[in-house]
Design a protein around this motif. Structure first.
Motif, PDB file in Angstrom:
ATOM      1  N   TYR A 141       5.048  -5.334   3.971  1.00  7.97           N
ATOM      2  CA  TYR A 141       3.605  -5.314   3.574  1.00  7.97           C
ATOM      3  C   TYR A 141       2.842  -6.799   3.372  1.00  7.97           C
ATOM      4  O   TYR A 141       3.636  -7.628   3.094  1.00  7.97           O
ATOM      5  CB  TYR A 141       3.447  -4.671   2.190  1.00  7.97           C
ATOM      6  CG  TYR A 141       4.137  -3.254   2.038  1.00  7.97           C
ATOM      7  CD1 TYR A 141       3.500  -2.289   2.835  1.00  7.97           C
ATOM      8  CD2 TYR A 141       5.108  -2.885   1.288  1.00  7.97           C
ATOM      9  CE1 TYR A 141       3.720  -1.103   2.745  1.00  7.97           C
ATOM     10  CE2 TYR A 141       5.572  -1.696   1.254  1.00  7.97           C
ATOM     11  CZ  TYR A 141       4.827  -0.557   1.882  1.00  7.97           C
ATOM     12  OH  TYR A 141       5.067   0.709   1.953  1.00  7.97           O
ATOM     13  N   GLY A 144      -0.442  -2.479   4.532  1.00 10.43           N
ATOM     14  CA  GLY A 144       0.519  -1.463   3.656  1.00 10.43           C
ATOM     15  C   GLY A 144      -0.264  -0.034   3.371  1.00 10.43           C
ATOM     16  O   GLY A 144       0.085   0.626   2.763  1.00 10.43           O
ATOM     17  N   THR A 145      -1.425  -0.051   4.256  1.00  8.27           N
ATOM     18  CA  THR A 145      -2.045   1.460   3.996  1.00  8.27           C
ATOM     19  C   THR A 145      -2.286   1.972   5.690  1.00  8.27           C
ATOM     20  O   THR A 145      -1.555   3.158   5.811  1.00  8.27           O
ATOM     21  CB  THR A 145      -3.368   1.414   3.666  1.00  8.27           C
ATOM     22  OG1 THR A 145      -4.202   0.258   4.240  1.00  8.27           O
ATOM     23  CG2 THR A 145      -3.163   1.036   2.023  1.00  8.27           C
TER      24      THR A 145
END
Length: 446
Positions: free
Chosen positions: A118, A312-313
């Motif tokens: 991340y 991170g998404t």
């Protein structure tokens, strides 16, 4: 049909209509009363009714069609590419590349695995560097930004979402690539058709769409799906001139066939265009499951995309990015892509010639498919061909408007051997009534 609405506020009026639509009381295509009529009946301000209709449009329940009024949306699924499941017929309408011509990713994948955590950059630096050089041709400025998305449809969806609101109008080629049409409709935007001819998107059609207030234009510069048309230099120049009068309209150039194309690129993105993006997908030459596309755009558009592609998404897998880079930098893979391009062009040209010989004049364009004009309704030809063992795709689902529609088949014939190709050409001619079916021993040489 009389619709007696209730409510004193925008939310109440919208809720009444939503309930009727969800219960099936108002079927798709139903014309809603005019804003003026509803305001008079309920004794409310016209702006209250406008706000109610806007809420419904943002929920995808209704569509504003200008002078055509506001109608209940048709939420039926848009046809998609691919094989038809559970059929015993020979499927020649898939739109798929030849799996035998897709490079083996095994070795490249083995070199691509490294833990990514991340917060790392969302774009692999090596892929970004390669893509920046690859995408630069004919782009109008030096400050080009590169974005990586999960395929071209994902890129178009995100580009429209960062620039438009539901019920905004988008200019689409007519006939249209099914995926683009699906993306526009599911996003709640209004599709405005722009006719396509042998040189691609028409100038008069684009001008009319811009006059109608479209806020985005999606154009295929070459290998238009389904027709195979590519923009000529003259046509592209004329389209740029029209777009120059609308510098803040978002121009999306979907160069989906890129490395496989036999046509030169003629861009519609002019120097004065303030909002633009060029998309190139890997799906045609590295395979549909490669779910990766590169977008070059102006900085503001790139910033809008970046909001929706965050560490991170929703970033695209770095394993996939590095595998893609390894493949496109491999000389053997690039040679294989070139052989695939020649194969698709040759197969389409041979089959077009075979149909022309059988009384069905057909011009081979660029791309995976062949667009075949018919002298009779396509539905009757499709049904006849089903009885003969073939599953073909009619042209009707590709059209946005009846005005531009005609009788066509879109065929994917590049994986047929000579005997099968001759048999299909005979059967199409027989079904269309242009020639009797020839002997099954006939061949298409190539």
């Amino acid at each position: 049909m009389t619709i007696d609405l209730t409510g004193a506020t925008a939310s109440e009026i919208a809720a009444d209509l939503r309930t009727r639509i969800e219960r099936g009381e108002l079927s798709p295509g139903t014309l809603l009363p005019s804003v003026r009529a509803v305001a008079a009946d309920l004794g409310v301000n016209r702006n209250t009714v406008v706000a109610a209709y806007r809420q419904l449009a943002q929920a995808g329940l209704v569509e504003a069609r200008g002078r055509g009024g506001t109608r209940v949306s048709d939420r039926a699924a848009v046809a998609q590419e691919g094989y038809t499941p559970d059929t015993v017929l020979r499927d020649v309408g898939t739109g798929n590349p030849d799996p035998a011509l897709i490079p083996d990713p095994t070795a490249a994948l083995a070199r691509s695995a490294r833990p990514v955590l991340y917060g790392e950059p969302v774009i692999d630096p090596g892929l970004e560097s390669w893509a920046r050089e690859w995408m630069a041709d004919q782009l109008p400025r030096d400050d080009v930004r590169i974005t990586v998305t999960s395929g071209a449809s994902d890129a178009i969806d995100r580009l429209l979402a960062q620039a438009l609101q539901r019920d905004d109008a988008v200019a689409l080629e007519d006939p249209c690539f099914l995926s683009a049409l699906h993306t526009v409709r599911t996003g709640g935007y209004r599709a405005v058709p722009v006719a396509v001819d042998a040189e691609g998107m028409t100038v008069d059609g684009l001008r009319a769409a811009l006059d109608a207030g479209v806020r985005a234009v999606i154009c295929t510069p070459r290998a238009h799906n389904p027709t195979g048309a590519s923009l000529s230099a003259e046509r592209a120049r004329a389209l740029r001139a029209v777009l120059a009068e609308h510098p803040y309209v978002l121009v999306i150039e979907d160069d989906h066939f890129s490395l496989l194309s036999r046509a030169p690129l003629h861009s519609v993105i002019g120097e004065g265009q303030r909002r633009w993006a060029r998309i190139r997908s890997m799906s045609k030459f590295l395979g549909p499951d490669t779910c990766l596309a590169v977008t070059a755009s102006d900085p503001d558009t790139a910033d809008g995309l970046a909001v929706r592609l965050t560490p991170g998404t929703t970033w695209v897998s770095h394993i996939l990015q590095r595998m893609t880079l390894a493949l496109v930098r491999d000389d053997d893979v690039r040679a294989g892509i070139e052989r695939a391009a020649e194969h698709y062009a040759e197969k389409n040209a041979l089959f077009a010639a075979a149909l022309t010989e059988r009384g069905l004049p057909t011009t081979p364009g660029d791309g995976l498919n062949l667009w075949v004009p018919l002298p009779v309704p396509a539905a009757s030809v499709r049904e006849d061909l089903m009885r003969r063992g073939w599953l073909v795709r009619e042209g009707d689902p590709f059209f946005l408007s009846a005005e531009h529609a005609g009788a066509f088949l879109r065929l994917t014939v590049h994986d047929l051997d000579e005997r099968s190709a001759a048999a299909l050409a005979d059967d199409i001619a027989a079904a269309a009534g242009t020639r009797r079916s020839a002997s099954r021993s006939g061949r298409i040489e190539g």
